[in-house]
Design a protein around this motif. Structure first.
Motif, mmCIF file in Angstrom:
data_model
loop_
_atom_site.group_PDB
_atom_site.id
_atom_site.type_symbol
_atom_site.label_atom_id
_atom_site.label_comp_id
_atom_site.label_asym_id
_atom_site.label_seq_id
_atom_site.Cartn_x
_atom_site.Cartn_y
_atom_site.Cartn_z
ATOM 1 N N ALA A 123 1.023 -1.159 0.032
ATOM 2 C CA ALA A 123 0.047 0.051 -0.046
ATOM 3 C C ALA A 123 1.006 1.287 -0.006
ATOM 4 O O ALA A 123 1.883 1.197 0.390
ATOM 5 C CB ALA A 123 -0.816 -0.045 1.313
ATOM 6 N N PRO A 124 0.509 2.216 -0.514
ATOM 7 C CA PRO A 124 1.155 3.549 -0.746
ATOM 8 C C PRO A 124 1.648 3.875 1.016
ATOM 9 O O PRO A 124 0.773 3.777 2.038
ATOM 10 C CB PRO A 124 0.167 4.650 -1.017
ATOM 11 N N GLY A 125 3.051 4.337 1.125
ATOM 12 C CA GLY A 125 3.363 4.545 2.581
ATOM 13 C C GLY A 125 4.155 3.491 3.112
ATOM 14 O O GLY A 125 4.877 3.579 3.759
ATOM 15 N N ALA A 126 3.749 2.112 2.519
ATOM 16 C CA ALA A 126 4.565 0.956 3.181
ATOM 17 C C ALA A 126 5.979 0.784 2.655
ATOM 18 O O ALA A 126 6.293 0.037 1.785
ATOM 19 C CB ALA A 126 3.453 -0.226 3.008
ATOM 20 N N PHE A 127 6.685 1.652 3.029
ATOM 21 C CA PHE A 127 8.029 1.888 2.438
ATOM 22 C C PHE A 127 8.876 0.712 2.663
ATOM 23 O O PHE A 127 9.912 0.356 1.978
ATOM 24 C CB PHE A 127 8.823 3.143 2.948
ATOM 25 N N THR A 128 8.686 -0.106 3.885
ATOM 26 C CA THR A 128 9.451 -1.279 4.124
ATOM 27 C C THR A 128 9.318 -2.271 3.151
ATOM 28 O O THR A 128 10.185 -3.345 3.226
ATOM 29 C CB THR A 128 9.392 -1.544 5.469
ATOM 30 N N ASP B 248 -3.297 11.359 3.831
ATOM 31 C CA ASP B 248 -3.850 10.685 5.078
ATOM 32 C C ASP B 248 -3.322 9.170 5.184
ATOM 33 O O ASP B 248 -2.968 8.642 6.067
ATOM 34 C CB ASP B 248 -5.168 10.772 5.603
ATOM 35 N N ASP B 249 -3.654 8.549 3.920
ATOM 36 C CA ASP B 249 -3.709 7.090 4.023
ATOM 37 C C ASP B 249 -1.950 6.565 3.894
ATOM 38 O O ASP B 249 -1.675 5.854 4.740
ATOM 39 C CB ASP B 249 -4.393 6.616 2.658
ATOM 40 N N GLU B 250 -1.400 7.480 3.348
ATOM 41 C CA GLU B 250 0.306 7.134 3.357
ATOM 42 C C GLU B 250 0.661 7.307 4.613
ATOM 43 O O GLU B 250 1.521 6.668 5.205
ATOM 44 C CB GLU B 250 0.816 7.899 2.307
ATOM 45 N N LEU B 251 0.243 8.557 5.208
ATOM 46 C CA LEU B 251 0.720 8.733 6.869
ATOM 47 C C LEU B 251 0.299 7.844 7.806
ATOM 48 O O LEU B 251 0.944 7.432 8.649
ATOM 49 C CB LEU B 251 0.266 10.021 7.172
#
Length: 402
Positions: free
Chosen positions: A88-93, A225-228
């Motif tokens: 998902a957007p934001g799940a950088f790991t 908001d979703d990314e954060l």
């Protein structure tokens, strides 16, 4: 040759004779078959790497991907769902560059070494408050419940600007996310619950700016908001359970090695190196997985494009070619190069915060209670064999009343 189908469970096991040691089979593989075929829990034919130099080689090679939709997880119940969706957007790991680079750059500014060291005073205050509570309660106490769990929980809540009254929701959610006996669907549902809360928190911070990591990301980035919410959930999980288990299990290890504890108490300046040695020796993270983007030769074995490679952190950190006499806890040992925080571009973002918490909490505990000891026989200490992060479920301790 080892049975490839019998290896997945080995990744998260520990030796029966000593709760701090990885299985001897990992040492045998490292010596004779450091890149070993392994059949994953979903039937995927992949590999297990146990040699220190080869583990670092895999983690630093951009031909190996960390994208969640490409990797297979070795442990039963820990894999992705059949749909194998991208992160998902934001799940950088669970991303590769350039997406990973974008998010990591934004977060690095919030997790500088200088900023983490500025937290030392607050961590000292939180630690002292819990030591005071332990002293008022009197022995025995469960160190996990009274000390090692609450300290990182409060720190990460304050760091992200999460009201401390909501911490129990994260503890409950993370206990599900970290268990190995739940389905991917159950784990995803628990993670979504955390994200829903984080999304509400982000919206609150947009309306009322705050001076914390999450508030800084709200103010200094154009993330949604979703990314954060996803980033906040990841940081909460990463900043709580691992550090809590290092404090508790590190204390258990020191109590089990009185000569090393005596050395630390006699030489307080040893604490920084002691923390690094505990990280190496305990290696509470069983490993991590990468997927080959193309055919790659590692250690004389051909890894084919699409195959997953699991690297064993405990095996790498106990490699005698890198750390002589590796099964001995030696607080004066040179520890450079350990992979407890990983290696390469995905190396743990919050490692400096974890170090500071351990550097404060462990010596403060023994300074306050010089006669600290286990309150039950060692064989009665319940180890977290059912969790993704290894450690102790509880650690009953006692001390002499002055």
């Amino acid at each position: 040759m080892s049975d490839p189908s019998a290896l997945p469970r080995l990744v998260a096991q520990h030796a029966e004779a000593c709760p701090f040691d990885p299985p001897q089979e990992l040492a045998r593989l490292r010596a004779h078959e450091p890149v070993t075929p392994m059949t994953y829990s979903d039937g995927h034919d992949g590999w297990l790497v146990t040699d220190h130099a080869l583990v670092r080689e895999v983690l630093a090679d951009n031909r190996f991907s960390h994208r969640v939709e490409l990797t297979h997880y070795p442990l039963p119940g820990g894999g992705v769902s059949e749909e194998r969706r991208p992160a998902a957007p934001g799940a950088f790991t669970a991303m590769d560059p350039p997406e990973h680079t974008h998010y990591r750059h934004l977060l690095t500014g919030q997790f500088t070494v200088r900023r983490m060291r500025q937290w030392t005073r607050r961590i000292e205050e939180i630690t002292a408050e819990h030591l005071d509570a332990m002293e008022r309660h009197g022995p025995p106490v469960d160190l996990v419940e009274a000390y090692s769990g609450p300290i990182p929980g409060l720190v990460i809540c304050e760091l992200l600007g999460v009201p401390t009254g909501d911490r129990a929701r994260f503890v409950e959610g993370m206990s599900i996310v970290m268990r190995m006996d739940v389905s991917p669907e159950e784990r995803a549902a628990a993670f979504m619950t955390m994200q829903d809360y984080m999304r509400d928190l982000v919206r609150t911070k947009r309306a009322t700016p705050t001076d914390d990591v999450l508030g800084g990301l709200v103010a200094d980035s154009d993330l949604s908001d979703d990314e954060l919410a996803v980033i906040g959930s990841i940081l909460t999980g990463a900043g709580f359970d691992t550090t809590a288990n290092m404090i508790a299990t590190g204390t258990y290890a020191l109590l089990s090695h009185p000569d090393q504890l005596a050395a630390l108490r006699a030489e307080p300046g040893l604490i920084n190196n002691a923390v690094e040695e505990l990280l190496r020796y305990l290696s509470i993270i069983p490993g991590t997985v990468r997927a080959a983007l193309e055919d790659v030769e590692i250690g004389g074995r051909l890894i084919k494009a699409g195959q997953s490679v699991t690297v064993s952190v405990p095996a790498a950190n106990r490699d005698p070619k890198r750390f002589p006499d590796p099964d001995t806890l030696d607080l004066r040992r040179p520890t450079a190069g350990h992979v407890a925080f990983g290696h390469g571009i995905h190396q743990c973002l919050g490692q400096q915060l974890a170090r500071v918490e351990m550097q404060v909490a462990i010596p403060a505990l023994f300074d306050r209670f010089p006669t600290l000891r286990l309150a039950v026989p060692p064989e009665e200490i319940p180890m977290r064999d059912d969790m993704l992060i290894y450690g102790v479920h509880s650690l009953p301790v006692a001390w002499d009343l002055s």
